[in-house]
Design a protein around this motif. Structure first.
Motif, PDB file in Angstrom:
ATOM      1  N   LEU A 206      29.684 110.361  54.876  1.00 52.79           N
ATOM      2  CA  LEU A 206      31.112 110.073  54.746  1.00 52.79           C
ATOM      3  C   LEU A 206      31.845 110.267  56.070  1.00 52.79           C
ATOM      4  O   LEU A 206      32.760 109.498  56.401  1.00 52.79           O
ATOM      5  CB  LEU A 206      31.707 110.988  53.665  1.00 52.79           C
ATOM      6  CG  LEU A 206      33.102 110.636  53.143  1.00 52.79           C
ATOM      7  CD1 LEU A 206      33.138 109.213  52.606  1.00 52.79           C
ATOM      8  CD2 LEU A 206      33.500 111.612  52.050  1.00 52.79           C
ATOM      9  N   PHE A 207      31.448 111.262  56.857  1.00 53.82           N
ATOM     10  CA  PHE A 207      32.124 111.509  58.130  1.00 53.82           C
ATOM     11  C   PHE A 207      32.007 110.301  59.058  1.00 53.82           C
ATOM     12  O   PHE A 207      32.987 109.819  59.625  1.00 53.82           O
ATOM     13  CB  PHE A 207      31.536 112.755  58.795  1.00 53.82           C
ATOM     14  CG  PHE A 207      31.856 114.030  58.082  1.00 53.82           C
ATOM     15  CD1 PHE A 207      33.125 114.582  58.155  1.00 53.82           C
ATOM     16  CD2 PHE A 207      30.897 114.683  57.328  1.00 53.82           C
ATOM     17  CE1 PHE A 207      33.425 115.762  57.496  1.00 53.82           C
ATOM     18  CE2 PHE A 207      31.190 115.850  56.665  1.00 53.82           C
ATOM     19  CZ  PHE A 207      32.450 116.396  56.742  1.00 53.82           C
ATOM     20  N   GLU A 209      31.254 107.236  58.245  1.00 57.73           N
ATOM     21  CA  GLU A 209      31.876 106.036  57.678  1.00 57.73           C
ATOM     22  C   GLU A 209      33.393 106.087  57.818  1.00 57.73           C
ATOM     23  O   GLU A 209      34.036 105.060  58.089  1.00 57.73           O
ATOM     24  CB  GLU A 209      31.486 105.908  56.207  1.00 57.73           C
ATOM     25  CG  GLU A 209      31.837 104.570  55.597  1.00 57.73           C
ATOM     26  CD  GLU A 209      31.130 103.411  56.294  1.00 57.73           C
ATOM     27  OE1 GLU A 209      31.807 102.390  56.553  1.00 57.73           O
ATOM     28  OE2 GLU A 209      29.928 103.542  56.584  1.00 57.73           O
ATOM     29  N   LEU A 210      33.988 107.258  57.659  1.00 61.47           N
ATOM     30  CA  LEU A 210      35.438 107.385  57.852  1.00 61.47           C
ATOM     31  C   LEU A 210      35.824 107.082  59.294  1.00 61.47           C
ATOM     32  O   LEU A 210      36.862 106.456  59.559  1.00 61.47           O
ATOM     33  CB  LEU A 210      35.897 108.803  57.473  1.00 61.47           C
ATOM     34  CG  LEU A 210      35.988 109.104  55.972  1.00 61.47           C
ATOM     35  CD1 LEU A 210      36.245 110.578  55.742  1.00 61.47           C
ATOM     36  CD2 LEU A 210      37.090 108.256  55.332  1.00 61.47           C
ATOM     37  N   ARG A 211      34.986 107.531  60.230  1.00 55.37           N
ATOM     38  CA  ARG A 211      35.253 107.252  61.640  1.00 55.37           C
ATOM     39  C   ARG A 211      35.202 105.742  61.901  1.00 55.37           C
ATOM     40  O   ARG A 211      36.043 105.171  62.592  1.00 55.37           O
ATOM     41  CB  ARG A 211      34.239 107.992  62.507  1.00 55.37           C
ATOM     42  CG  ARG A 211      34.583 107.999  63.984  1.00 55.37           C
ATOM     43  CD  ARG A 211      33.576 108.817  64.769  1.00 55.37           C
ATOM     44  NE  ARG A 211      33.578 110.220  64.352  1.00 55.37           N
ATOM     45  CZ  ARG A 211      32.574 110.808  63.708  1.00 55.37           C
ATOM     46  NH1 ARG A 211      31.488 110.105  63.407  1.00 55.37           N
ATOM     47  NH2 ARG A 211      32.645 112.076  63.372  1.00 55.37           N
ATOM     48  N   TYR A 213      35.608 103.372  59.669  1.00 56.85           N
ATOM     49  CA  TYR A 213      36.716 102.731  58.966  1.00 56.85           C
ATOM     50  C   TYR A 213      38.005 102.835  59.787  1.00 56.85           C
ATOM     51  O   TYR A 213      38.800 101.881  59.860  1.00 56.85           O
ATOM     52  CB  TYR A 213      36.898 103.384  57.604  1.00 56.85           C
ATOM     53  CG  TYR A 213      38.050 102.860  56.804  1.00 56.85           C
ATOM     54  CD1 TYR A 213      38.094 101.534  56.381  1.00 56.85           C
ATOM     55  CD2 TYR A 213      39.125 103.689  56.465  1.00 56.85           C
ATOM     56  CE1 TYR A 213      39.159 101.049  55.647  1.00 56.85           C
ATOM     57  CE2 TYR A 213      40.191 103.216  55.726  1.00 56.85           C
ATOM     58  CZ  TYR A 213      40.204 101.886  55.327  1.00 56.85           C
ATOM     59  OH  TYR A 213      41.258 101.402  54.598  1.00 56.85           O
ATOM     60  N   GLY A 214      38.194 103.987  60.423  1.00 60.11           N
ATOM     61  CA  GLY A 214      39.375 104.141  61.274  1.00 60.11           C
ATOM     62  C   GLY A 214      39.359 103.180  62.447  1.00 60.11           C
ATOM     63  O   GLY A 214      40.402 102.601  62.815  1.00 60.11           O
ATOM     64  N   SER A 317      33.952  98.451  54.699  1.00 62.15           N
ATOM     65  CA  SER A 317      33.895  99.863  55.062  1.00 62.15           C
ATOM     66  C   SER A 317      34.700 100.709  54.090  1.00 62.15           C
ATOM     67  O   SER A 317      34.295 101.823  53.711  1.00 62.15           O
ATOM     68  CB  SER A 317      34.408 100.052  56.490  1.00 62.15           C
ATOM     69  OG  SER A 317      34.348 101.408  56.878  1.00 62.15           O
ATOM     70  N   SER A 318      35.864 100.200  53.668  1.00 61.08           N
ATOM     71  CA  SER A 318      36.678 100.916  52.692  1.00 61.08           C
ATOM     72  C   SER A 318      35.921 101.106  51.384  1.00 61.08           C
ATOM     73  O   SER A 318      35.955 102.190  50.774  1.00 61.08           O
ATOM     74  CB  SER A 318      37.976 100.145  52.442  1.00 61.08           C
ATOM     75  OG  SER A 318      38.715 100.736  51.402  1.00 61.08           O
ATOM     76  N   VAL A 321      33.289 103.870  51.794  1.00 59.97           N
ATOM     77  CA  VAL A 321      33.892 105.206  51.755  1.00 59.97           C
ATOM     78  C   VAL A 321      34.185 105.607  50.309  1.00 59.97           C
ATOM     79  O   VAL A 321      33.892 106.738  49.883  1.00 59.97           O
ATOM     80  CB  VAL A 321      35.178 105.244  52.603  1.00 59.97           C
ATOM     81  CG1 VAL A 321      35.955 106.519  52.341  1.00 59.97           C
ATOM     82  CG2 VAL A 321      34.842 105.126  54.088  1.00 59.97           C
ATOM     83  N   GLU A 322      34.764 104.689  49.553  1.00 61.55           N
ATOM     84  CA  GLU A 322      35.089 104.994  48.165  1.00 61.55           C
ATOM     85  C   GLU A 322      33.834 105.273  47.343  1.00 61.55           C
ATOM     86  O   GLU A 322      33.808 106.170  46.494  1.00 61.55           O
ATOM     87  CB  GLU A 322      35.879 103.838  47.559  1.00 61.55           C
ATOM     88  CG  GLU A 322      37.263 103.670  48.173  1.00 61.55           C
ATOM     89  CD  GLU A 322      37.951 102.412  47.690  1.00 61.55           C
ATOM     90  OE1 GLU A 322      37.399 101.756  46.773  1.00 61.55           O
ATOM     91  OE2 GLU A 322      39.034 102.073  48.209  1.00 61.55           O
ATOM     92  N   ALA A 325      32.563 108.755  48.167  1.00 59.66           N
ATOM     93  CA  ALA A 325      33.405 109.767  47.537  1.00 59.66           C
ATOM     94  C   ALA A 325      33.128 109.853  46.036  1.00 59.66           C
ATOM     95  O   ALA A 325      33.074 110.946  45.451  1.00 59.66           O
ATOM     96  CB  ALA A 325      34.877 109.460  47.788  1.00 59.66           C
TER      97      ALA A 325
END
Length: 502
Positions: A206-207, A209-211, A213-214, A317-318, A321-322, A325
């Motif tokens: 997740l870390f 992927e969040l990066r 996605y940003g 990517s969103s 992330v979902e 989670a």
């Protein structure tokens, strides 16, 4: 029962020594004077209170044996023929095959070995001297004469046998509980490992992927979309998510792996046709949504071709992330459910006697065997008219554990397990069915006997069904079995009247 061990005291701490199998205890070169033997016999606890004449009889009819440290006293499997009085030193008995109660010790001052009225036939382990040993024996041929000369020896022998039976039974039952606890821990650890591993993998990914996605959101902002393009993109995302919500009652992905692969290939071709970079990383996320390709065509129509690749990558990517989670949440919920099941199974922090919901009790116990049910068809048939019963909840769960485990062992990992509850007069009838090969008719009358088992050595002690039978009897109930090839049913009957439960 005396066939289980010849010496009465279990070892309390690890002891290591090297026995010499070539040296045996034997009569001494010079016989010990009779007064010394009598004085030594007076140290035997079980002989306290004998008269001088009775001590003298034992001393004159016994056979002396002595041996150095490590000498062999007897061998496993040899015929047991002597009553032993250990006058000095210790004798350690080791079983050849590792198992419960693998080590015993006989100490100075004890009467042990073959006792009058004992059914022991052979020695149950290899006996070795620890330190110099001095002992005297009475051969079994002299038992009738000994009982006539010393009438109290009958009662003394029976007392030793009863103490031996109680101690061995206690240790065997404790071992059975530890074996059951080990199996429960193994099943639980397997069940916990899957959601814990899934949560760990998703959290770790997740870390990153969040990066990513940003970065994609930043790249999409750099394109300086017009108000019309921004609104079109937001409208498409909203519409796509509404369509995904419509699929929430269906499987997340096609059930067929081939269909999933075909859908991913179709999406890869669409992404390549629209110049989306790294389509193989985006296609799996879009494939899980079950959205048709036509929805992506709508996005391609609404956006500039230069904007489309970044927009598609951002939404993919969103979604990843979902999904990660959701995996973390679902896994932690599963772990919480397992912990709750364990608390329900053990009835932690509750009074010994509870109002037990039998279907819930059975399902909670069944959840402990999740790792063994992959190829088992489970059928639950619970009569809603069955009320709660007043019982020792944790002990009833132990009964269900023994019966379910026996059923799974009988089916060897494949078959049908059926749990049923219904009313039978003034009793609740609980049935545990399995499709195993059945119990042989000549064994059916023995399966509730303590220490009787048909399992391979090391797989069971033969106390599981005996324990279950005793617990059901404690509830004024009955445990029976009906069996034929392909259908074995253990039936538990528990009275509804609480006043008759105990």
């Amino acid at each position: 029962m005396a066939t289980v061990s010849q010496f009465d005291a279990p070892l309390e701490a690890p002891f290591e020594f090297q026995p010499d199998p070539t040296v045996f205890v034997a009569p001494p070169a010079e016989p010990t004077p009779l007064p010394e033997i009598i004085a030594a016999l007076r140290t035997i606890v079980q002989l306290e209170g004998l008269s001088d004449e009775e001590y003298t009889w034992l001393a004159t009819h016994c056979t002396e044996r002595v041996g150095p440290d490590g000498a062999t006293v007897f061998r496993e499997g040899e015929p047991a023929s002597r009553l032993n009085f250990i006058l000095r030193g210790e004798v350690h008995v080791r079983r050849r095959h590792t198992g419960p109660m693998a080590l015993f010790i006989g100490r100075a001052g004890q009467m042990t070995g073959l006792l009058p009225f004992s059914r022991m036939k052979v020695y149950g382990g290899n006996g070795y001297a620890v330190g110099p040993v001095w002992a005297v024996d009475i051969h079994r041929d002299l038992f009738p004469e000994m009982l006539a000369a010393i009438p109290s020896m009958g009662q003394r022998s029976v007392s030793v046998l009863l103490d031996r039976v109680r101690e061995v039974t206690r240790m065997e039952q404790q071992t059975e509980k530890l074996v059951a606890l080990g199996k429960l821990a193994a099943n639980l650890s397997h069940e916990l490992n899957n959601p814990a591993s899934a949560a760990q993998r998703s959290a770790a990914s997740l870390f990153g992927e969040l990066r990513q996605y940003g970065e994609l959101k930043y790249g999409l902002g750099k394109l300086c979309l017009s108000d019309e393009e921004s609104e079109s993109y937001r409208s498409w995302v909203k519409s796509a998510r509404e369509r995904m919500a419509a699929y929430s009652s269906l499987a997340v992905a096609p059930t067929s792996p081939i269909a999933t692969s075909d859908r991913e290939d179709e999406l890869v071709r669409w992404l390549e046709a629209h110049n989306v970079p790294s389509p193989w990383t985006i296609a799996p996320s879009l494939a899980e949504t079950r959205l048709p390709v036509e929805v992506l065509d709508e996005l391609a129509t609404a956006l500039n071709p230069n904007v489309l690749p970044v927009a598609v990558a951002t939404i993919a990517s969103s979604l990843r992330v979902e999904r990660m989670a959701e995996t973390v949440v679902d896994s932690t919920v599963r772990i919480f459910d397992l912990i709750s099941a364990i608390k329900d199974y053990s009835y932690m922090d509750q009074a010994p006697i509870q109002e037990v919901d039998l279907p819930q009790s059975l399902e909670t116990t069944l959840s402990m065997f999740g790792s063994r049910l992959q190829n088992i068809k489970v059928e639950l048939q619970f009569d809603p008219a069955v009320p709660c019963v007043s019982a020792y909840g944790s002990e009833l769960n132990q009964v269900w554990t023994e019966l379910i485990e026996n059923a799974l062992d009988a089916m060897h990992g494949r078959g049908t397990l059926r749990l049923q509850t219904h009313l039978a007069g003034q009793m609740v009838l609980i049935e545990v069915w399995d499709s195993g090969p059945g119990v042989e008719p000549e064994l059916k009358s023995r399966i509730f006997e303590p220490f009787f088992t048909t399992k391979a050595p090391g797989r069971g002690l033969g106390l599981g069904l005996d324990t279950a039978h005793r617990i059901v009897s404690k509830h004024s109930g009955f445990l029976t079995v009906e069996s034929k090839p392909g259908a074995t049913c253990f039936q538990v009957r528990i009275p509804l009247d609480q006043a008759q439960a105990y």
